[in-house]
Write a protein that holds these residues in place. Structure first.
Motif, short mmCIF file in Angstrom:
data_model
loop_
_atom_site.label_atom_id
_atom_site.label_comp_id
_atom_site.label_asym_id
_atom_site.label_seq_id
_atom_site.Cartn_x
_atom_site.Cartn_y
_atom_site.Cartn_z
N GLY A 1 4.50 -2.91 -0.79
CA GLY A 1 3.09 -3.01 0.55
C GLY A 1 1.87 -3.74 -0.13
O GLY A 1 0.99 -2.94 0.38
N SER B 1 0.73 -6.91 -0.28
CA SER B 1 -0.08 -8.64 -0.29
C SER B 1 -1.18 -8.39 0.73
O SER B 1 -1.86 -8.75 0.58
CB SER B 1 1.06 -8.74 0.91
N GLY C 1 -2.06 -1.29 -0.24
CA GLY C 1 -1.55 -1.58 -1.88
C GLY C 1 -1.66 -2.68 -2.56
O GLY C 1 -2.07 -2.58 -3.77
N ARG D 1 6.34 -8.19 2.54
CA ARG D 1 7.03 -9.71 3.07
C ARG D 1 6.09 -10.96 3.41
O ARG D 1 7.58 -12.00 3.82
CB ARG D 1 7.28 -8.94 5.20
N ASP E 1 11.46 -7.73 3.11
CA ASP E 1 11.77 -6.56 4.48
C ASP E 1 12.37 -5.62 3.99
O ASP E 1 13.35 -5.48 4.04
CB ASP E 1 12.10 -7.42 5.41
N ASN F 1 4.69 2.10 -0.28
CA ASN F 1 4.19 1.72 0.53
C ASN F 1 4.66 0.69 1.03
O ASN F 1 5.18 -0.12 0.60
CB ASN F 1 2.38 1.58 -0.03
N THR F 2 4.23 1.24 2.75
CA THR F 2 5.19 -0.18 3.66
C THR F 2 4.27 0.01 4.31
O THR F 2 3.27 0.75 4.68
CB THR F 2 6.33 -0.06 3.88
N GLY F 3 4.00 -0.77 6.13
CA GLY F 3 3.03 -0.77 6.79
C GLY F 3 3.48 0.76 8.03
O GLY F 3 4.42 0.94 8.22
N GLY F 4 2.11 1.10 8.20
CA GLY F 4 2.35 2.17 9.67
C GLY F 4 3.84 1.63 10.55
O GLY F 4 3.19 0.68 10.66
N ILE G 1 2.05 6.73 -0.94
CA ILE G 1 0.76 6.22 -0.10
C ILE G 1 1.35 6.40 1.44
O ILE G 1 2.63 6.52 2.28
CB ILE G 1 0.46 4.20 0.98
N SER H 1 0.04 9.11 4.27
CA SER H 1 -1.79 9.14 5.69
C SER H 1 -1.96 10.18 5.15
O SER H 1 -1.56 11.67 5.40
CB SER H 1 -1.16 9.35 6.92
N ARG I 1 6.23 10.73 7.70
CA ARG I 1 5.28 10.99 6.35
C ARG I 1 5.60 12.70 6.31
O ARG I 1 5.30 13.03 4.69
CB ARG I 1 3.53 10.38 6.62
N THR J 1 -9.48 3.58 6.41
CA THR J 1 -9.71 2.56 5.28
C THR J 1 -9.50 1.23 6.00
O THR J 1 -8.52 0.75 7.00
CB THR J 1 -8.57 2.54 4.55
N ARG K 1 -5.36 -4.21 8.87
CA ARG K 1 -4.34 -3.25 9.70
C ARG K 1 -5.11 -2.90 10.55
O ARG K 1 -6.00 -2.87 11.95
CB ARG K 1 -3.73 -2.28 9.29
#
Ligand code: NAD
Length: 261
Positions: free
Chosen positions: A14, A16, A20, A39, A64, A90-93, A140, A142, A159, A188, A192
């Motif tokens: 994560g 990019s 991350g 990705r 991915d 870490n990846t997106g929520g 990461i 939450s 999570r 934060t 996103r």
């Protein structure tokens, strides 16, 4: 404080953008060699180039992580870059949704996004960490693991599951010099969050600033966090001085949560 991570190889997923990316930048600034995964090929290439221009060693792979085969490709490429001792997972929520409405497909997809990639990567990295007697794993998660957030049922539940996994794992591997922790961000200011707030403003017919103000009023610090502020905590946990800190969730939320522990 000397973190003792100069020359160590880090795998950051994560990487990019957002938190991350901030971790990757902070690790590179501390002299770690960073392998970046996310990705977007273009963003990763640009970040790796920028880190190298600043004197760091960096490489990347676009993948991915929801695809089961992606973890193995990442592990192979990262190992070819160096012996991975530091891992930022870490990846997106996941998408929002209420617990009573979400069906099995949504749960399965979120598990495949937030949980399984971490398990696959950790299983691939642990033998090397244990053999070397040193490893740092930081997920990461939450602030939702401490206090569930309305309309984020997938994030709240999965999570929390990842937190159970990390706690269990931390006790299994502690004697090998491997620590496992989570950093739990509060609000934060990342792309996103900016796009979520923009969507909310549109939905409610309010100016964007009103959405920010509403959130900021609930945070004692009076503002959203910066990705670098979350990253600083993660990088500390990856350092050699944090050797005796394991199995915990560390919150960076500007004082948002009211819990004692
Ligand atoms: P972001 O969406 O800005 O960045 C997510 C990163 O993960 C990107 O690099 C993206 O390419 C990558 N990614 C997403 N899905 C992926 C996949 N399937 N495979 C590989 N890479 C993938 O998110 P952020 O705001 O930096 O947040 C990072 C994490 O922290 C997320 O899980 C988010 O839910 C969580 N979090 C964020 C906040 C916040 O306020 N920003 C608060 C609590 C929790």
């Amino acid at each position: 404080m000397e973190l003792g991570i100069r020359g160590k190889t880090a795998l950051v997923t994560g990487a990019s953008r957002g938190i991350g990316r901030a971790v990757a930048e902070a690790l590179a600034a501390e002299g770690a060699r960073v392998f970046l995964v996310a990705r977007s090929e273009d963003r990763l290439r640009a970040l790796a180039t920028s880190l190298r221009e600043r004197g760091a060693e960096a490489d990347h792979l676009a993948a991915d992580l929801t695809e089961p085969a992606a973890a193995e490709r990442v592990l192979q490429a990262a190992r070819a870059f160096g012996p991975v001792e530091l891992f930022l997972g870490n990846t997106g929520g996941p998408p929002p949704g209420r617990a009573e409405e979400l069906g099995p497909e949504a749960w399965s997809a979120a598990f495949g996004q937030l949980f399984l990639p971490m398990v696959r990567l950790v299983r691939g990295l642990l033998p090397g960490m244990k053999a070397g007697g040193f490893g740092r794993i930081v997920f990461i998660t939450s602030l939702a693991v401490k206090e569930p957030v309305e309309d984020l049922a997938l994030s709240n539940a999965i999570r929390a599951g990842l937190t159970g996994y990390l706690k269990t794992l931390s006790r299994e591997v502690a004697a090998h010099g491997v620590t496992v922790n989570a950093v739990a961000p509060g609000y934060t200011k990342t792309e996103r969050v900016e796009s979520l707030f923009a969507r909310q403003a549109e939905r409610e017919g309010l100016p964007l600033e009103a959405i920010y103000r509403r959130v900021e009023e609930r945070i004692p610090a009076g503002r959203l966090g910066r990705p670098e502020e979350v990253a600083a905590l993660a990088v500390f946990l990856m350092g050699t001085p944090a050797a005796y800190v394991t199995g915990q969730t560390w919150v960076a939320d500007g004082g948002h949560l009211r819990f004692l522990l």
